[in-house]
Design a protein around this motif. Structure first.
Motif, PDB file in Angstrom:
ATOM      1  N   ASP A  43      -8.307 -10.301   9.782  1.00  0.00           N
ATOM      2  CA  ASP A  43      -9.694 -10.078  10.184  1.00  0.00           C
ATOM      3  C   ASP A  43     -10.110  -8.679   9.766  1.00  0.00           C
ATOM      4  O   ASP A  43      -9.297  -7.747   9.795  1.00  0.00           O
ATOM      5  N   VAL A  44     -11.389  -8.533   9.408  1.00  0.00           N
ATOM      6  CA  VAL A  44     -11.985  -7.221   9.162  1.00  0.00           C
ATOM      7  C   VAL A  44     -13.250  -7.145   9.999  1.00  0.00           C
ATOM      8  O   VAL A  44     -14.137  -7.990   9.881  1.00  0.00           O
ATOM      9  N   ARG A  45     -13.329  -6.149  10.855  1.00  0.00           N
ATOM     10  CA  ARG A  45     -14.486  -5.985  11.719  1.00  0.00           C
ATOM     11  C   ARG A  45     -15.551  -5.132  11.041  1.00  0.00           C
ATOM     12  O   ARG A  45     -15.253  -4.359  10.126  1.00  0.00           O
ATOM     13  N   ALA A  46     -16.766  -5.245  11.499  1.00  0.00           N
ATOM     14  CA  ALA A  46     -17.881  -4.492  10.927  1.00  0.00           C
ATOM     15  C   ALA A  46     -17.620  -2.999  11.062  1.00  0.00           C
ATOM     16  O   ALA A  46     -17.303  -2.504  12.144  1.00  0.00           O
ATOM     17  N   GLY A  47     -17.723  -2.278   9.948  1.00  0.00           N
ATOM     18  CA  GLY A  47     -17.595  -0.836   9.959  1.00  0.00           C
ATOM     19  C   GLY A  47     -16.184  -0.296   9.936  1.00  0.00           C
ATOM     20  O   GLY A  47     -15.987   0.921   9.965  1.00  0.00           O
ATOM     21  N   GLU A  48     -15.166  -1.168   9.844  1.00  0.00           N
ATOM     22  CA  GLU A  48     -13.785  -0.674   9.860  1.00  0.00           C
ATOM     23  C   GLU A  48     -13.138  -0.823   8.484  1.00  0.00           C
ATOM     24  O   GLU A  48     -13.636  -1.525   7.604  1.00  0.00           O
ATOM     25  N   THR A  49     -12.011  -0.142   8.332  1.00  0.00           N
ATOM     26  CA  THR A  49     -11.196  -0.277   7.136  1.00  0.00           C
ATOM     27  C   THR A  49      -9.875  -0.924   7.509  1.00  0.00           C
ATOM     28  O   THR A  49      -9.107  -0.374   8.311  1.00  0.00           O
ATOM     29  N   LEU A  50      -9.630  -2.098   6.944  1.00  0.00           N
ATOM     30  CA  LEU A  50      -8.320  -2.743   7.047  1.00  0.00           C
ATOM     31  C   LEU A  50      -7.628  -2.559   5.715  1.00  0.00           C
ATOM     32  O   LEU A  50      -8.169  -2.957   4.672  1.00  0.00           O
ATOM     33  N   SER A  51      -6.471  -1.944   5.728  1.00  0.00           N
ATOM     34  CA  SER A  51      -5.718  -1.760   4.490  1.00  0.00           C
ATOM     35  C   SER A  51      -4.640  -2.829   4.370  1.00  0.00           C
ATOM     36  O   SER A  51      -3.972  -3.167   5.353  1.00  0.00           O
ATOM     37  N   LEU A  52      -4.493  -3.335   3.164  1.00  0.00           N
ATOM     38  CA  LEU A  52      -3.492  -4.352   2.850  1.00  0.00           C
ATOM     39  C   LEU A  52      -2.463  -3.707   1.938  1.00  0.00           C
ATOM     40  O   LEU A  52      -2.789  -3.299   0.821  1.00  0.00           O
ATOM     41  N   VAL A  53      -1.224  -3.577   2.422  1.00  0.00           N
ATOM     42  CA  VAL A  53      -0.204  -2.850   1.675  1.00  0.00           C
ATOM     43  C   VAL A  53       1.001  -3.737   1.402  1.00  0.00           C
ATOM     44  O   VAL A  53       1.223  -4.745   2.073  1.00  0.00           O
ATOM     45  N   GLY A  54       1.789  -3.313   0.429  1.00  0.00           N
ATOM     46  CA  GLY A  54       2.993  -4.044   0.061  1.00  0.00           C
ATOM     47  C   GLY A  54       3.389  -3.698  -1.358  1.00  0.00           C
ATOM     48  O   GLY A  54       2.645  -3.044  -2.097  1.00  0.00           O
ATOM     49  N   CYS A 184     -11.657  -2.908  -2.025  1.00  0.00           N
ATOM     50  CA  CYS A 184     -11.192  -1.822  -2.892  1.00  0.00           C
ATOM     51  C   CYS A 184      -9.777  -2.155  -3.353  1.00  0.00           C
ATOM     52  O   CYS A 184      -8.824  -2.038  -2.573  1.00  0.00           O
ATOM     53  N   ASP A 185      -9.638  -2.586  -4.592  1.00  0.00           N
ATOM     54  CA  ASP A 185      -8.348  -3.036  -5.109  1.00  0.00           C
ATOM     55  C   ASP A 185      -7.640  -1.880  -5.818  1.00  0.00           C
ATOM     56  O   ASP A 185      -7.882  -1.620  -6.987  1.00  0.00           O
ATOM     57  N   GLU A 186      -6.771  -1.185  -5.097  1.00  0.00           N
ATOM     58  CA  GLU A 186      -6.055  -0.018  -5.638  1.00  0.00           C
ATOM     59  C   GLU A 186      -7.025   0.942  -6.326  1.00  0.00           C
ATOM     60  O   GLU A 186      -6.833   1.301  -7.486  1.00  0.00           O
ATOM     61  N   PRO A 187      -8.073   1.398  -5.663  1.00  0.00           N
ATOM     62  CA  PRO A 187      -9.134   2.141  -6.342  1.00  0.00           C
ATOM     63  C   PRO A 187      -8.756   3.532  -6.819  1.00  0.00           C
ATOM     64  O   PRO A 187      -9.493   4.128  -7.606  1.00  0.00           O
ATOM     65  N   VAL A 188      -7.622   4.072  -6.344  1.00  0.00           N
ATOM     66  CA  VAL A 188      -7.243   5.424  -6.771  1.00  0.00           C
ATOM     67  C   VAL A 188      -5.883   5.473  -7.457  1.00  0.00           C
ATOM     68  O   VAL A 188      -5.464   6.541  -7.912  1.00  0.00           O
ATOM     69  N   SER A 189      -5.179   4.364  -7.559  1.00  0.00           N
ATOM     70  CA  SER A 189      -3.816   4.394  -8.093  1.00  0.00           C
ATOM     71  C   SER A 189      -3.763   4.763  -9.568  1.00  0.00           C
ATOM     72  O   SER A 189      -2.747   5.280 -10.042  1.00  0.00           O
ATOM     73  N   ALA A 190      -4.858   4.530 -10.317  1.00  0.00           N
ATOM     74  CA  ALA A 190      -4.877   4.860 -11.748  1.00  0.00           C
ATOM     75  C   ALA A 190      -5.422   6.264 -12.017  1.00  0.00           C
ATOM     76  O   ALA A 190      -5.540   6.664 -13.172  1.00  0.00           O
ATOM     77  N   PHE A 216      -9.052  -2.414   1.979  1.00  0.00           N
ATOM     78  CA  PHE A 216      -8.501  -1.414   1.068  1.00  0.00           C
ATOM     79  C   PHE A 216      -7.093  -1.828   0.669  1.00  0.00           C
ATOM     80  O   PHE A 216      -6.172  -1.806   1.487  1.00  0.00           O
ATOM     81  N   ILE A 217      -6.933  -2.233  -0.575  1.00  0.00           N
ATOM     82  CA  ILE A 217      -5.655  -2.723  -1.079  1.00  0.00           C
ATOM     83  C   ILE A 217      -4.921  -1.567  -1.753  1.00  0.00           C
ATOM     84  O   ILE A 217      -5.486  -0.872  -2.601  1.00  0.00           O
ATOM     85  N   ALA A 218      -3.670  -1.335  -1.365  1.00  0.00           N
ATOM     86  CA  ALA A 218      -2.949  -0.186  -1.902  1.00  0.00           C
ATOM     87  C   ALA A 218      -1.449  -0.354  -1.710  1.00  0.00           C
ATOM     88  O   ALA A 218      -0.993  -1.211  -0.950  1.00  0.00           O
ATOM     89  N   HIS A 219      -0.705   0.491  -2.419  1.00  0.00           N
ATOM     90  CA  HIS A 219       0.738   0.569  -2.181  1.00  0.00           C
ATOM     91  C   HIS A 219       1.132   1.970  -1.730  1.00  0.00           C
ATOM     92  O   HIS A 219       2.256   2.181  -1.267  1.00  0.00           O
ATOM     93  N   ASP A 220       0.209   2.926  -1.824  1.00  0.00           N
ATOM     94  CA  ASP A 220       0.457   4.309  -1.431  1.00  0.00           C
ATOM     95  C   ASP A 220       0.167   4.460   0.061  1.00  0.00           C
ATOM     96  O   ASP A 220      -0.991   4.507   0.487  1.00  0.00           O
ATOM     97  N   LEU A 221       1.217   4.563   0.851  1.00  0.00           N
ATOM     98  CA  LEU A 221       1.050   4.621   2.297  1.00  0.00           C
ATOM     99  C   LEU A 221       0.419   5.931   2.762  1.00  0.00           C
ATOM    100  O   LEU A 221      -0.170   5.985   3.844  1.00  0.00           O
ATOM    101  N   ALA A 264       7.809   6.462   2.283  1.00  0.00           N
ATOM    102  CA  ALA A 264       6.541   7.142   2.012  1.00  0.00           C
ATOM    103  C   ALA A 264       6.754   8.643   1.933  1.00  0.00           C
ATOM    104  O   ALA A 264       7.505   9.217   2.728  1.00  0.00           O
ATOM    105  N   PRO A 265       6.101   9.318   0.968  1.00  0.00           N
ATOM    106  CA  PRO A 265       6.261  10.771   0.836  1.00  0.00           C
ATOM    107  C   PRO A 265       5.770  11.512   2.084  1.00  0.00           C
ATOM    108  O   PRO A 265       4.778  11.131   2.695  1.00  0.00           O
ATOM    109  N   ILE A 266       6.482  12.582   2.453  1.00  0.00           N
ATOM    110  CA  ILE A 266       6.090  13.456   3.556  1.00  0.00           C
ATOM    111  C   ILE A 266       5.898  14.861   2.986  1.00  0.00           C
ATOM    112  O   ILE A 266       6.812  15.400   2.342  1.00  0.00           O
TER     113      ILE A 266
END
Length: 338
Positions: A43-54, A184-190, A216-221, A264-266
């Motif tokens: 689910d994605v609620r109005a005004g929120e960001t749900l990130s999908l990672v893997g 947003c499909d990996e919008p900053v990975s490139a 927001f789809i990403a692999h960078d945690l 994930a990098p620290i």
């Protein structure tokens, strides 16, 4: 970024699946069916960001394209703004395009090199036959200014811009029709690391200004932690865990989530040295021949006989967390047991 609420979600996905296959190969043998997405619920609620990672190849981008209706689902249901859009066609699908837009990973291939920037950003107005106040050119220049581009560059071509600038062009195009949901499909990975933070901050500012919802789809945690309200962890086409960002990072319940966070990098070297890294063995199984039982059991350090034979369901572990694991982390259970 907004906090989670109990309101009706803007987007609801149930049992979503996409299977590619049974194509005939070069040796006249049928290739196996690829279960790219297999029973996804989110689910994605109005005004929120749900990130999908893997990890790469887990089905994140395919899920995004299914929700945007760039691909037709093999199974499941997509409900958007209270209406079932799983099989939307014609006029209904055209209207849906105004409310759901997508920003792609590669800012170089997602822009037509033969069109000027003005023509690219103006395309949604023309395709949807929308006449904005003050005319299309004024609207395009306003959008360029809002995403940090010089409106005087209206007549230039994509090749004249850097990667970060091209992604800003893609963002302006996605926002032209004032959508409710942006995928947003990996919008900053490139992009260069120095530019990634600028683009993420721009997306957050635009969300606040226009009340946008993001998948927001990403692999960078590290990027995900900065922008998300909630995170859904995906493995082999299935959701393993969903939780608010702080809860997920402080007490991950699924063993796969724990492994991802441990890698994930620290930025703090002292904390990085003290952290215990969880190294997964083996490779991700083939989506054409997924394992029986839990899809993660072939790499899970805690798997037992039940995991090999019985597939766990995505179930509520606490008020805000769902986990697909027979034996979710005891730390999470103790910290969040109701």
């Amino acid at each position: 970024m907004t906090s989670t609420t109990q309101e009706q979600p803007l987007l609801s996905v149930r049992g979503l699946g996409k299977h590619f296959g049974s194509a005939r190969g070069s040796l006249h043998k049928s290739s196996p069916t690829i279960q790219a997405v297999n029973g996804v619920n989110l689910d994605v609620r109005a005004g929120e960001t749900l990130s999908l990672v893997g990890e790469s190849g887990c089905g994140k981008s395919t899920t995004g394209r299914l929700i945007a209706r760039l691909l037709d689902a093999s199974q499941g249901e997509i409900t958007f703004d209270g209406r079932n859009v799983t099989d939307a066609q014609g006029t209904e699908l055209r209207a849906l395009r105004r409310d759901i837009q997508m920003i792609f990973q590669d800012p170089y291939s997602s822009l037509n090199p033969r069109l000027t920037i003005g023509e690219i950003i103006a395309a949604p107005f023309i395709i949807q036959k929308v006449d904005p106040t003050g005319g299309v050119e004024r609207a395009v220049r306003d959008l360029m200014s809002r995403v940090g581009l010089n409106p005087d560059h209206f007549g230039r071509y994509p090749r004249e811009f850097s990667g970060g600038q091209r992604q800003r062009i893609s963002i302006a195009r996605a926002l032209a029709l004032k959508p409710k949901l942006v995928i947003c499909d990996e919008p900053v990975s490139a992009l260069d690391v120095s530019v990634q933070a600028q683009v993420v901050n721009l997306l957050m500012d635009l969300q606040s200004e226009f009340g946008l919802s993001y998948l927001f789809i990403a692999h960078d945690l590290a990027v995900v932690k900065h922008i998300s309200a909630r995170i859904a962890v995906m493995y082999l086409g299935q959701i393993m865990e969903t939780a608010p960002v702080d809860m997920l990072y402080s007490s991950p319940a699924h063993p796969y989530t724990r492994a991802l966070i441990s890698a994930a990098p620290i930025p703090d070297p002292d904390r990085a040295r003290e952290r215990q890294r969880i190294a997964l063995t083996g490779d991700v199984p083939s989506a054409g021949n997924p394992p029986m039982g839990c899809p993660f059991h072939t790499r899970c350090p805690s798997a037992d006989a039940r995991c090999l034979s019985e597939k766990p369901k995505l179930e509520v572990l606490s008020e805000h967390r769902q986990v697909a694991c027979h034996f979710p982390g005891e730390t999470a259970l103790e910290a969040h047991r109701v």
